[in-house]
Design an enzyme around this catalytic site. Structure first.
Site, PDB file in Angstrom:
ATOM      1  N   PHE A 181      37.353  -1.182   7.205  1.00  0.00           N
ATOM      2  CA  PHE A 181      37.092   0.237   6.485  1.00  0.00           C
ATOM      3  C   PHE A 181      35.782   0.764   6.994  1.00  0.00           C
ATOM      4  O   PHE A 181      34.740   1.426   6.405  1.00  0.00           O
ATOM      5  CB  PHE A 181      36.892   0.069   4.541  1.00  0.00           C
ATOM      6  CG  PHE A 181      38.387  -0.102   4.307  1.00  0.00           C
ATOM      7  CD1 PHE A 181      39.668   0.213   4.457  1.00  0.00           C
ATOM      8  CD2 PHE A 181      38.435  -1.773   3.483  1.00  0.00           C
ATOM      9  CE1 PHE A 181      40.853   0.110   4.301  1.00  0.00           C
ATOM     10  CE2 PHE A 181      39.293  -2.043   3.000  1.00  0.00           C
ATOM     11  CZ  PHE A 181      40.409  -1.657   3.498  1.00  0.00           C
ATOM     12  N   ARG A 182      35.398   0.395   8.108  1.00  0.00           N
ATOM     13  CA  ARG A 182      34.129   0.789   8.910  1.00  0.00           C
ATOM     14  C   ARG A 182      32.450   0.317   8.190  1.00  0.00           C
ATOM     15  O   ARG A 182      31.438   0.689   8.207  1.00  0.00           O
ATOM     16  CB  ARG A 182      34.038   2.202   8.912  1.00  0.00           C
ATOM     17  CG  ARG A 182      35.341   2.778  10.038  1.00  0.00           C
ATOM     18  CD  ARG A 182      34.633   3.936  10.965  1.00  0.00           C
ATOM     19  NE  ARG A 182      34.227   3.920  11.695  1.00  0.00           N
ATOM     20  CZ  ARG A 182      34.603   3.623  12.655  1.00  0.00           C
ATOM     21  NH1 ARG A 182      36.346   2.766  13.132  1.00  0.00           N
ATOM     22  NH2 ARG A 182      34.262   3.554  14.428  1.00  0.00           N
ATOM     23  N   LEU A 183      32.883  -0.902   6.702  1.00  0.00           N
ATOM     24  CA  LEU A 183      31.942  -1.251   6.450  1.00  0.00           C
ATOM     25  C   LEU A 183      31.073  -2.266   7.486  1.00  0.00           C
ATOM     26  O   LEU A 183      30.906  -3.852   7.397  1.00  0.00           O
ATOM     27  CB  LEU A 183      31.971  -2.085   5.507  1.00  0.00           C
ATOM     28  CG  LEU A 183      33.224  -0.927   4.139  1.00  0.00           C
ATOM     29  CD1 LEU A 183      34.030  -1.975   2.951  1.00  0.00           C
ATOM     30  CD2 LEU A 183      31.943  -0.511   3.755  1.00  0.00           C
TER      31      LEU A 183
END
Ligand SMILES: Cc1cc2nc3c(=O)[nH]c(=O)nc-3n(C[C@H](O)[C@H](O)[C@H](O)COP(=O)(O)O)c2cc1C
Length: 203
Positions: A181-183
């Site tokens: 999640f692009r974390l």
């Protein structure tokens, strides 16, 4: 590969960023299909205009060592402005490492020793190439290469003084790793009065 990754316990324990770099570099060497030691080297001229190109990392000690022609564009820029940055991106392991620091020419014995370890053809190329100067045509360079090879067939080749090693001594190093999640996770080391401080950064 797991899409979620975080820094592991050992990685978070390193107090010296070059140790963490070495551990990621070892991982990249096993998985990267070509040139895991390829890095983007950013320089700037005296007006602060940036420039970037790839070079190969040839040693890790107190800093990062690479070799090039001191008369090249990057050599001229490093002479005008010793501040530089380096960036690695290993696609296979989805990791990035960025360095900022000062670059200086390494001692001549070290450059000699690396130059002498290179294949004869590469040494001739380094001697003959007027790197970053205008070349009439690729044929000209091929002819110059052949001519030099013939004329020096049985001779020892010595490193020309314009072909040198440089070392970037880092003052800031940032590790980035891909997460779900692009974390993505970022861990930055900054040198503060000779002590490395560590902080996470928002991705
Ligand atoms: C993967 C890769 C590795 C390279 N490694 C080096 C290197 O170690 N030294 C070097 O002088 N040029 C290397 N080059 C060529 C440089 O990117 C660049 O074209 C050349 O050094 C001239 O740059 P300059 O005009 O900015 O000085 C490499 C290019 C690539 C694509």
């Amino acid at each position: 590969m797991n899409t979620y990754q975080g820094f592991n316990k050992q990685e978070l324990n390193y107090s010296d960023p070059l140790e963490l770099f070495n551990s990621w570099f070892e991982e990249a060497k096993k998985l990267e299909i070509n040139d895991p030691n390829a890095m983007a080297l950013a320089t700037a001229n005296k007006e602060g205009f940036p420039n970037v190109r790839m070079v190969l990392l040839k040693g890790v000690d107190t800093g990062l060592v690479f070799y090039t022609n001191n008369n090249s564009q990057k050599g001229v820029e490093l002479d005008q402005n010793s501040n530089a940055a380096i960036c690695f991106h290993w696609k296979s392991i989805r990791k990035q490492v960025r360095f900022k620091g000062k670059v200086s020419i390494i001692n001549s014995e070290e450059s000699d020793s690396y130059f002498n370890s290179r294949p004869r053809g590469s040494r001739i190329g380094a001697i003959v190439s007027k790197q970053s100067s205008i070349l009439e045509s690729p044929k000209t360079f091929a002819e110059e290469y052949e001519k030099y090879s013939k004329e020096n067939e049985n001779k020892d080749l010595t490193r020309p003084d314009y072909w040198v090693g440089f070392r970037l001594i880092p003052s800031e190093v940032e590790f980035w790793l891909n997460s779900e999640f692009r974390l993505h996770q970022r861990l930055r080391f900054k040198l503060d009065s000779n002590v490395w401080t560590k902080n996470y950064l928002y991705p």
